[in-house]
Write a protein that holds these residues in place. Structure first.
Motif, short mmCIF file in Angstrom:
data_model
loop_
_atom_site.label_atom_id
_atom_site.label_comp_id
_atom_site.label_asym_id
_atom_site.label_seq_id
_atom_site.Cartn_x
_atom_site.Cartn_y
_atom_site.Cartn_z
N LEU A 173 -5.28 27.23 -47.23
CA LEU A 173 -6.60 27.22 -47.57
C LEU A 173 -6.93 27.71 -48.94
O LEU A 173 -7.63 27.06 -49.76
N THR A 174 -6.42 28.91 -49.20
CA THR A 174 -6.71 29.59 -50.55
C THR A 174 -6.22 28.78 -51.55
O THR A 174 -7.06 28.59 -52.65
N LEU A 175 -4.99 28.24 -51.62
CA LEU A 175 -4.67 27.46 -52.69
C LEU A 175 -5.40 26.35 -52.87
O LEU A 175 -5.62 25.78 -53.90
N THR A 176 -5.60 25.69 -51.61
CA THR A 176 -6.52 24.39 -51.86
C THR A 176 -7.78 24.55 -52.28
O THR A 176 -8.29 24.00 -53.17
N VAL A 177 -8.48 25.61 -52.27
CA VAL A 177 -9.65 26.03 -52.53
C VAL A 177 -9.76 26.17 -54.11
O VAL A 177 -10.50 25.59 -54.95
N THR A 178 -8.82 26.83 -54.62
CA THR A 178 -8.64 27.05 -56.08
C THR A 178 -8.32 25.92 -56.80
O THR A 178 -8.94 25.56 -57.85
N LYS A 179 -7.31 25.23 -56.28
CA LYS A 179 -6.98 23.95 -56.83
C LYS A 179 -8.25 22.93 -56.93
O LYS A 179 -8.40 22.43 -57.94
N ALA A 180 -9.03 22.78 -55.74
CA ALA A 180 -10.17 22.01 -55.75
C ALA A 180 -11.07 22.41 -56.62
O ALA A 180 -11.87 21.50 -57.66
N LEU A 181 -11.26 23.77 -57.02
CA LEU A 181 -12.47 24.29 -57.78
C LEU A 181 -12.11 23.78 -59.20
O LEU A 181 -12.60 23.34 -59.99
N TRP A 182 -10.88 23.89 -59.52
CA TRP A 182 -10.29 23.68 -60.86
C TRP A 182 -10.60 22.17 -61.23
O TRP A 182 -10.88 21.77 -62.31
N LEU A 183 -10.33 21.48 -60.15
CA LEU A 183 -10.45 19.93 -60.42
C LEU A 183 -11.84 19.56 -60.68
O LEU A 183 -12.38 18.69 -61.67
N HIS A 184 -12.81 19.75 -59.74
CA HIS A 184 -13.93 19.75 -59.76
C HIS A 184 -14.73 20.30 -61.08
O HIS A 184 -15.62 19.49 -61.80
N PHE A 185 -14.28 21.55 -61.46
CA PHE A 185 -14.88 21.87 -62.67
C PHE A 185 -14.27 21.03 -63.88
O PHE A 185 -15.29 20.64 -64.76
N ALA A 227 -11.05 35.11 -59.24
CA ALA A 227 -9.86 35.71 -59.88
C ALA A 227 -10.04 37.14 -59.78
O ALA A 227 -9.01 38.04 -59.55
N VAL A 228 -11.41 37.89 -60.35
CA VAL A 228 -11.45 39.14 -60.26
C VAL A 228 -11.56 39.95 -58.96
O VAL A 228 -11.43 40.89 -58.67
N ALA A 229 -11.85 39.02 -57.92
CA ALA A 229 -11.63 39.53 -56.62
C ALA A 229 -10.12 39.64 -56.09
O ALA A 229 -10.07 39.93 -54.85
N GLY A 230 -9.51 39.24 -56.77
CA GLY A 230 -8.13 39.22 -56.49
C GLY A 230 -7.58 37.97 -55.67
O GLY A 230 -6.44 38.34 -54.92
N ARG A 231 -8.44 37.08 -55.31
CA ARG A 231 -7.68 35.96 -54.54
C ARG A 231 -7.66 34.73 -55.18
O ARG A 231 -7.28 33.64 -54.53
N GLY A 232 -7.54 34.98 -56.51
CA GLY A 232 -7.30 33.31 -56.97
C GLY A 232 -5.98 33.70 -57.81
O GLY A 232 -5.57 34.50 -58.31
N GLU A 233 -5.36 32.34 -57.89
CA GLU A 233 -4.09 32.32 -58.74
C GLU A 233 -4.78 32.18 -60.22
O GLU A 233 -5.75 31.77 -60.52
N MET A 234 -3.88 32.27 -61.25
CA MET A 234 -4.15 32.45 -62.66
C MET A 234 -5.33 33.05 -62.86
O MET A 234 -6.25 32.69 -63.46
N SER A 235 -5.39 34.48 -62.47
CA SER A 235 -6.58 35.05 -62.56
C SER A 235 -6.74 35.28 -63.93
O SER A 235 -8.25 35.12 -64.21
N LEU A 236 -6.15 35.80 -65.02
CA LEU A 236 -6.76 35.79 -66.24
C LEU A 236 -7.28 34.62 -66.89
O LEU A 236 -8.26 34.72 -67.56
#
Lengths: 331, 360
Positions: free
Chosen positions: A185-197, A242-251
């Protein structure tokens, strides 16, 4: 000084000015309505007629399209396959015949295209339901977006473009929902957000470039503001994750977020002025700061007060800045 | 509006004999709606942290219900002082808004704990609290919040008393009243305007929550008593809610000096009646349409845009309504859509267009 976008409401409008003067006793109580009419605030009979004409046209088209979609959602089993397809295709053909006669340059033509675009979705849903192709839901929305793209391109109608983008976003979201089981789920949410963005930001940039090169292209701002708000919300969500520590590629997410803010400031403060987009940026900064603080600070009574005061201070500073920007238009 | 446009506007009014003398100095003008929305959201977020601070730092006081009431009243008093002193300082107004929200939360929390009140009693008290704070705290943003939240709480209270079917017509009528009064009471126009925006929000809630589903998804399936008058009462509420739109139409026609029997008048009345008839099976349509029509009629683009958004939201919500089948809903939408397009065809006959404007 940056030129304000049309419709980028300055700090006051004619309506607010007249009501302000009335509140200060400069307009007699019984003459306020006459003052609003004289100031061009209240619609004239011609404006009423035009409003009702457009409303009937677009509302009628949307309601008919929605009615057909509701009908097929009902899944009327008694109809045979041919009857169902006839009921889905005949309204579409009728709409296209009228469109061929009237053209796409008139408001009626644009409303017809909007209705036809909805009907295409109903037809595709019927195909998927009837033939049980095993396709995923995202494939329906993707096919719908591909099918209506030529019409969207030809119509040059902002509402239709936004509808098309919504379809693409929904297709993406459904794709990632289907993939959640594979990626987690976590990876999915991050990937999805990047693509939507990426998708919505690219749409925003393209829209502004085309609008800038088209006479009168910057007149209608609601669609651009919608895209800018969506792009801002998505990149801010990535930065907060990212700053909450739950996203990949934080910086990376934070860097992209800062770059977005910088680019938005340049585009909507320096080159032109659009208070709406700048207000979205202010809200994004507040959300990011709160997200960072809630993750990295140990909360006790005093910290709650500090954070609350910080949020209020940031919002007040942002509000003051936006008001000052609005006042520039009044000089 | 820049200085040149202000001067031109004042000159135009002066030539019409509506104003005299010099152009007034620019007063404190309001921010655009999206700035107020941003400030409101941030104020709400700040209030959450302030309440958390009070809950952790003033534990002995918070443990006693009276302590909560004292803290809440104190916070509202501080907010009132800040509002009266802010004199154009945004940060004071923003801080006051956050403290005011925190105070309201503490008062509500204290009352509920002190009284062990039922839902009906709690929501009635809270609605009255919001009404009092609307009058006492002089800040536009806060008044919009107090009016909206108070009206929604009053609707919930009415629902738990059995009056749910009448909530939409009452809140919509109150909204219409504020819009017509706004220009008649210039001395109170800021208060009436804030109430209008708050009631517009409550009307939207009424359209979505107390509409076709009978409010079940909003209140829960088992929580509400039977409506007053049973089924006839429920229908009376739905009919009354739908009749607000034709009523508003007739009022607007009279104000414009048009007889309902004239060509344009007949057209508008028939259109309003068509939407009102459709709202018998889709009760949220009429309240949403009222917001749109009133917003346009008063030159208020924010309200008109909000009304359009509520109409679209209701259309999406209608899909999930369980009171009627999808077939009935489909038929209603198709009939209404065809009716609207049919009316558009007769528009040139009843309301001829000016020479320059060909119908599309």
């Amino acid at each position: 000084m940056a030129r304000s976008c049309p419709g980028s409401t300055g700090v006051s409008s004619a309506r607010e000015e007249i009501l302000d003067w009335a509140g200060r006793g400069r307009i007699a109580p019984g003459r306020i309505r006459a003052a609003l009419a004289a100031g061009g605030v209240l619609p004239t009979p011609d404006q009423w007629r035009r409003f009702l004409d457009r409303f009937l046209l677009y509302a009628g088209a949307v309601l008919i399209g929605a009615g057909v979609i509701f009908f097929f959602a009902y899944n009327w089993q008694e109809l045979g396959r041919l009857a169902r397809f006839a009921l889905a295709e005949i309204p579409l053909v009728v709409v296209l015949v009228f469109l061929w006669r009237w053209g796409v340059d008139r408001p009626a033509g644009q409303a017809l295209l909007l209705g036809a675009s909805l009907l295409v979705g109903a037809l595709l849903a019927l195909i998927g339901q009837t033939y049980q192709t095993g396709a995923d839901v995202y494939e329906l929305f993707a096919a719908w977006a591909v099918a209506i793209l030529p019409w969207v391109w030809v119509a040059r109608f902002p509402a239709l473009w936004i509808f098309w983008l919504v379809l693409v976003n929904v297709a993406l979201a459904q794709y990632f929902q289907a993939g959640a089981f594979r990626w987690g789920l976590t990876l999915t949410v991050t990937k999805a957000l990047w693509l939507h963005f990426g998708l919505n930001t690219a749409a925003l940039i393209l829209w502004e470039v085309v609008a800038a090169s088209t006479p009168g292209g910057r007149r209608e701002r609601w669609a651009v503001r919608l895209l800018a708000a969506a792009s801002c919300a998505l990149v801010t969500a990535l930065a907060v994750l990212a700053v909450a520590g739950r996203g990949e590629m934080s910086l990376g997410a934070v860097v992209v977020w800062l770059a977005w803010l910088g680019a938005a400031y340049f585009a909507y403060r320096v080159r032109t002025k659009d208070l709406f987009v700048l207000a979205a940026g202010v809200l994004a900064v507040i959300a990011f700061v709160v997200g960072w603080i809630t993750r990295h600070i140990q909360f006790d009574g005093g910290m709650f007060l500090l954070v609350g005061a910080l949020i209020v201070a940031l919002a007040a500073a942002g509000g003051w800045w936006l008001r000052e920007l609005g006042r520039e238009d009044e000089s | 509006m820049n200085a040149a446009k202000r001067v031109a506007l004042w000159e135009r009014l002066r030539q019409e004999g509506l104003v005299e003398g010099e152009l007034p100095a620019r007063g404190e003008v309001s921010s655009p709606w999206f700035v107020r929305l941003m400030l409101g959201f941030a104020g709400w977020l700040g209030a959450v942290f302030l309440v958390a601070f009070v809950a952790t730092a003033a534990v002995p006081l918070v443990k006693k219900e009276a302590g909560l009431l004292v803290l809440g009243a104190g916070a509202c008093a501080v907010a009132a002082v800040l509002f009266r002193r802010r004199a154009g300082q945004v940060w004071l107004g923003q801080f006051g808004f956050a403290i005011g929200l925190a105070g309201q939360g503490l008062l509500a929390w204290g009352f509920v704990r002190l009284s062990q009140a039922s839902v009906l009693q709690a929501t009635t008290y809270l609605a009255l609290q919001q009404a009092a704070l609307f009058l006492l705290l002089p800040n536009t943003l806060h008044r919009i919040w107090a009016a909206g939240s108070g009206a929604v709480l009053a609707m919930v209270s009415l629902a738990y008393a059995g009056g749910l079917p009448f909530a939409p017509v009452l809140v919509t009528a109150a909204f219409v009243w504020t819009q017509f009064r706004e220009v008649e009471r210039a001395d109170r126009s800021e208060r009436i305007r804030a109430a209008g925006y708050g009631l517009a929000f409550a009307t939207a809630v009424a359209a979505l929550a107390a509409g076709a589903t009978g409010g079940r998804w909003f209140f829960g399936s088992g929580g509400l008593p039977p409506p007053w008058g049973g089924d006839p009462g429920r229908w009376a509420g739905i009919v009354a809610s739908g009749l607000v739109l034709p009523g508003v139409t007739v009022l607007l026609l009279r104000r414009a000096g048009l007889a309902p029997a004239s060509g344009p008048g007949r057209f508008c009345v028939v259109l309003a009646a068509l939407v009102a008839a459709a709202s018998l099976k889709a009760p949220g349509l009429a309240p949403a349409a009222v917001i749109l029509v009133i917003g346009f009629a008063h030159g208020n683009r924010v309200l008109a845009g909000f009304g359009l958004a509520v109409l679209l939201a209701y259309l999406s919500h209608y899909y999930y309504s369980l009171q009627v089948t999808l077939l009935v809903k489909s038929g209603l939408l198709l009939a209404l859509g065809l009716g609207l397009l049919g009316l558009r065809l007769v528009l040139p006959r009843w309301w001829p267009a000016p020479e320059r404007e060909p119908d599309a």
